[in-house]
Design a protein around this motif. Structure first.
Motif, PDB file in Angstrom:
ATOM      1  N   SER A 256     -17.819  10.113  36.829  1.00  0.00           N
ATOM      2  CA  SER A 256     -19.078   9.716  37.458  1.00  0.00           C
ATOM      3  C   SER A 256     -19.989  10.917  37.675  1.00  0.00           C
ATOM      4  O   SER A 256     -21.192  10.849  37.451  1.00  0.00           O
ATOM      5  N   LEU A 257     -19.374  12.050  38.098  1.00  0.00           N
ATOM      6  CA  LEU A 257     -20.167  13.253  38.314  1.00  0.00           C
ATOM      7  C   LEU A 257     -20.784  13.735  37.010  1.00  0.00           C
ATOM      8  O   LEU A 257     -21.952  14.131  36.965  1.00  0.00           O
TER       9      LEU A 257
ATOM     10  N   VAL B  19     -32.565  13.124  45.612  1.00  0.00           N
ATOM     11  CA  VAL B  19     -31.541  12.075  45.775  1.00  0.00           C
ATOM     12  C   VAL B  19     -30.391  12.298  44.805  1.00  0.00           C
ATOM     13  O   VAL B  19     -29.205  12.199  45.163  1.00  0.00           O
ATOM     14  N   TYR B  20     -30.737  12.629  43.535  1.00  0.00           N
ATOM     15  CA  TYR B  20     -29.681  12.878  42.548  1.00  0.00           C
ATOM     16  C   TYR B  20     -28.852  14.110  42.940  1.00  0.00           C
ATOM     17  O   TYR B  20     -27.621  14.111  42.774  1.00  0.00           O
ATOM     18  N   ALA B  21     -29.517  15.141  43.468  1.00  0.00           N
ATOM     19  CA  ALA B  21     -28.779  16.335  43.884  1.00  0.00           C
ATOM     20  C   ALA B  21     -27.844  16.020  45.046  1.00  0.00           C
ATOM     21  O   ALA B  21     -26.703  16.501  45.087  1.00  0.00           O
TER      22      ALA B  21
ATOM     23  N   GLU C 295     -25.521  14.421  33.701  1.00  0.00           N
ATOM     24  CA  GLU C 295     -26.254  14.219  32.452  1.00  0.00           C
ATOM     25  C   GLU C 295     -27.539  13.435  32.698  1.00  0.00           C
ATOM     26  O   GLU C 295     -28.606  13.786  32.175  1.00  0.00           O
ATOM     27  N   GLU C 296     -27.411  12.356  33.511  1.00  0.00           N
ATOM     28  CA  GLU C 296     -28.600  11.552  33.808  1.00  0.00           C
ATOM     29  C   GLU C 296     -29.627  12.379  34.596  1.00  0.00           C
ATOM     30  O   GLU C 296     -30.827  12.295  34.353  1.00  0.00           O
ATOM     31  N   TYR C 297     -29.113  13.197  35.522  1.00  0.00           N
ATOM     32  CA  TYR C 297     -30.000  14.032  36.333  1.00  0.00           C
ATOM     33  C   TYR C 297     -30.747  15.040  35.472  1.00  0.00           C
ATOM     34  O   TYR C 297     -31.969  15.198  35.599  1.00  0.00           O
TER      35      TYR C 297
END
Length: 206
Positions: free
Chosen positions: A169-170, A79-81, A175-177
């Motif tokens: 946002s990206l 989902v993150y990808a 970073e979160e991913y």
């Protein structure tokens, strides 16, 4: 004295019921079928058995639960990808729009410069006109071009702001991913090592 004992019993019963309800709610919130990955790891830890050997604590996790957790982690990473790819596509679209607006802005600026250079001329489309009429037509064109220029500048700045927000946002999502992937892999490796240790101990015990 008797009333005090009854009150104490009632308060004790309420406390036990509240503790049982909280424990039940907490158990219902933790699941491998829903909720955040962190909660699913907590579910694995809560449902796993544990024992101590040689002063060390070991966790025994069901293989089916571990497989389910692994699939959930992979689904979350997917989902993150996907979100990352969508943001990249958005940024690409904004960059194309900015390029187009820059070209139109350059063209409008050149047209405005050409009109300004010819404003002293009394010939309009090969037709002689009065100075008053000529000035009226000229300033109307200039006003229209300036309005068009301001419009393109506004669109350019707006697209630039949207692009910067999308890039921000990206960057945050990446970073979160990465952080989430690292923590997920670390936890999965830890559980896998613990599971392998347990398998090895079981084989040795046999």
């Amino acid at each position: 004295m008797k009333g005090f004992r009854i009150l104490l019993l009632v308060l004790s019963a309420l406390a036990l019921n509240l503790h049982f309800a909280n424990a039940q709610d907490e158990s219902e919130e933790l699941s491998l079928d829903k909720g955040a990955i962190t909660n699913q790891f907590d579910f694995i830890y809560k449902k796993s058995g544990n024992y101590r050997s040689e002063g060390k604590r070991y966790e025994v996790v069901r293989v089916i639960s571990l497989d389910k957790l692994r699939q959930n982690v992979l689904d979350t990473l997917e989902v993150y990808a996907k979100k990352e790819n969508e943001l990249k596509a958005t940024i690409s679209g904004h960059e194309t729009t900015i390029t187009s607006l820059n070209e139109k802005l350059d063209e409008t600026t050149k047209n405005l410069a050409g009109v300004t250079e010819e404003k002293d001329s009394m010939s309009f489309l090969g037709i002689l006109v009065s100075k008053g009429t000529y000035n009226t037509i000229l300033w109307t064109i200039i006003a229209g071009l300036l309005g068009l220029l301001l419009f393109f500048i506004y669109k350019f700045r707006r697209s630039n702001i949207l692009t910067q927000e999308a890039k921000t946002s990206l960057s945050e999502v990446e970073e979160e991913y990465e952080d989430h992937r690292r923590r997920a892999l670390e936890r999965e490796q830890k559980i896998s090592r613990q599971l392998q240790d347990e398998i090895n101990k079981y084989k040795k015990a046999k």
